[in-house]
Design an enzyme around this catalytic site. Structure first.
Site, PDB file in Angstrom:
ATOM      1  N   LYS A  64      -8.887  -2.429  -4.811  1.00 23.98           N
ATOM      2  CA  LYS A  64      -8.594  -1.035  -5.171  1.00 23.98           C
ATOM      3  C   LYS A  64      -7.258  -0.964  -5.879  1.00 23.98           C
ATOM      4  O   LYS A  64      -6.313  -1.573  -5.382  1.00 23.98           O
ATOM      5  CB  LYS A  64      -8.571  -0.222  -3.877  1.00 23.98           C
ATOM      6  CG  LYS A  64      -8.151   1.202  -4.027  1.00 23.98           C
ATOM      7  CD  LYS A  64      -8.015   1.834  -2.666  1.00 23.98           C
ATOM      8  CE  LYS A  64      -7.352   3.174  -2.857  1.00 23.98           C
ATOM      9  NZ  LYS A  64      -6.868   3.737  -1.645  1.00 23.98           N
ATOM     10  N   LYS A 121      -5.189  -3.996  -1.980  1.00 18.73           N
ATOM     11  CA  LYS A 121      -4.898  -2.619  -2.386  1.00 18.73           C
ATOM     12  C   LYS A 121      -3.512  -2.571  -3.007  1.00 18.73           C
ATOM     13  O   LYS A 121      -2.528  -2.940  -2.363  1.00 18.73           O
ATOM     14  CB  LYS A 121      -4.971  -1.704  -1.155  1.00 18.73           C
ATOM     15  CG  LYS A 121      -4.543  -0.270  -1.456  1.00 18.73           C
ATOM     16  CD  LYS A 121      -4.830   0.646  -0.287  1.00 18.73           C
ATOM     17  CE  LYS A 121      -4.241   2.027  -0.520  1.00 18.73           C
ATOM     18  NZ  LYS A 121      -4.542   2.974   0.562  1.00 18.73           N
TER      19      LYS A 121
HETATM   20  C1  PBG Z   1      -4.963   6.237   2.300  1.00 16.00           C
HETATM   21  C2  PBG Z   1      -5.730   6.124   1.036  1.00 16.00           C
HETATM   22  C3  PBG Z   1      -5.346   6.428  -0.276  1.00 16.00           C
HETATM   23  C4  PBG Z   1      -6.471   6.256  -1.074  1.00 16.00           C
HETATM   24  C5  PBG Z   1      -7.488   5.821  -0.248  1.00 16.00           C
HETATM   25  N1  PBG Z   1      -7.008   5.717   1.039  1.00 16.00           N
HETATM   26  C6  PBG Z   1      -4.067   6.940  -0.796  1.00 16.00           C
HETATM   27  C7  PBG Z   1      -2.901   6.061  -0.858  1.00 16.00           C
HETATM   28  O1  PBG Z   1      -2.929   4.901  -0.480  1.00 16.00           O
HETATM   29  O2  PBG Z   1      -1.865   6.578  -1.261  1.00 16.00           O
HETATM   30  C8  PBG Z   1      -6.559   6.529  -2.550  1.00 16.00           C
HETATM   31  C9  PBG Z   1      -7.913   6.863  -3.061  1.00 16.00           C
HETATM   32  C10 PBG Z   1      -7.972   7.500  -4.405  1.00 16.00           C
HETATM   33  O3  PBG Z   1      -6.973   7.591  -5.149  1.00 16.00           O
HETATM   34  O4  PBG Z   1      -9.063   7.928  -4.761  1.00 16.00           O
HETATM   35  N2  PBG Z   1      -3.846   5.451   2.411  1.00 16.00           N
END
Ligand code: PBG
Length: 330
Positions: A254, A201
């Site tokens: 992601k 991520k």
């Molecule tokens: C929680 C999380 C996030 C997303 C998914 N889980 C936000 C982040 O990490 O700031 C983002 C998902 C999206 O942008 O659709 N940490």
């Protein structure tokens, strides 16, 4: 000399039937996962300004939406909770009576075959908006304290699993989070709850609209001290290897569309099922351009999601899930 080609690749493109027969990548609704935002209250169905067509729901209206999705053939949802009250550690995340936990229970009662996946993170539940408990480093910088956060994440995952979640998906990017959650689940006799790791991520500006949707923006700083630097893909296999060793059942990359190289890399290196998350900014950009009349929404969404599949994702988490099931069924 014959100036015309003997080999003509266009021959196999001449009819729609041939093109269909030869299509190597096929999208199916059975590979899609739909995210959903659930908050406290009743009768709430509030559209998210930066994500047209996506809503914050209360448990009751969420159930209506999820029933509709299930009727259309969507196999799975990914739940994000939004609490009324936040605190320093995000304790609302492991409150057994919170909206997420109640919604899980209702889904499992009404639609037992629907796969319920929950996002396990604390940023929606902390008043500072970071993904865990804060600490101050010796040089004065404020950072997320890794190990106390692991305990909170494990408690959250156990609470979701006890409510009936089939799969928990930790997204806080803490070191050791998969292992901590796996042992938390096992100690609570929840050894059949699956673990989908947000293994790879990146710290991405494409999460902007999500933070409006989930009310989870960091109040100061950003997430670069825990999410990956998008210039360093070498860390993606280390992240994924560790999560596999710690007990992940599935991996995730992601964002998706701008990270197809990473998806195909992880696909080649690992034999676990791989999910890719087409995040909020990827959705909002397509929506906005389509609303301006600049692109064909359906054609672009299908093309981009197909490309994510082609790169090697088995499952795709996408805000287009409901629309895609309609489009693919036509
Ligand atoms: C929680 C999380 C996030 C997303 C998914 N889980 C936000 C982040 O990490 O700031 C983002 C998902 C999206 O942008 O659709 N940490």
């Amino acid at each position: 000399m014959n100036q015309f080609p003997t080999i003509r690749l266009r021959r196999l493109r001449t009819s729609a039937t041939l093109r269909e027969m030869l299509a190597e990548v096929r999208l199916s609704p059975s590979q899609l996962i739909a995210p959903l935002f659930v908050r406290e209250g009743t009768g709430i169905r509030r559209e998210i300004a930066s994500m047209p067509g996506q809503f914050q729901h209360s448990v009751d209206t969420a159930m209506e939406t999820i029933r509709r999705w299930a009727d259309k053939g969507l196999p799975a949802v990914l739940l994000f909770g939004i609490p009324d009250k936040k605190d320093a550690v995000g304790s609302g995340a492991w409150d057994d009576g919170a909206a997420t936990q109640r919604l899980i229970g209702e889904i499992k009662q009404a639609l037992p075959h629907l796969v319920v996946i929950t996002d396990v993170c604390l940023c929606e539940y902390t008043e500072h908006g970071h993904c865990g408990t804060l600490c101050t480093r010796p040089d004065g910088t404020v950072d997320v304290d890794n190990d106390p956060t692991l305990i909170s994440l494990a408690k959250t995952a156990v609470s979701h699993a006890q409510a009936g979640a089939d799969i928990v998906a930790p997204s806080a990017m803490m070191d050791g989070q998969v292992g901590a959650i796996r042992s938390g689940l096992d100690e609570a006799d929840l050894n059949m709850t699956g673990l989908m790791s947000y293994a790879v991520k990146f710290a991405s500006s494409l999460y902007g609209p999500f933070r409006d949707a989930a009310e989870s923006s960091p109040q100061s700083g950003d997430r670069r001290a825990y999410q990956m630097d998008y210039r360093s893909t070498g860390q993606s296999s280390r992240e994924a290897h560790l999560d596999v060793a710690e007990g992940a059942d599935m991996l995730m990359v992601k964002p998706a569309g701008a990270y197809l190289d990473v998806i195909s890399d992880v696909r080649r290196q690992f034999d676990l099922p791989l999910a890719a998350y087409q995040v909020s900014g990827e959705y909002s950009m397509i929506k906005a351009a389509a609303q301006a009349g600049w692109i064909d929404e359906r054609a672009v969404a299908v093309e981009v999601v197909t490309a994510i599949k082609r790169a090697g994702a088995d499952l795709i988490i996408t805000y287009f899930a409901e629309q895609l099931t309609e489009w693919l069924g036509e």
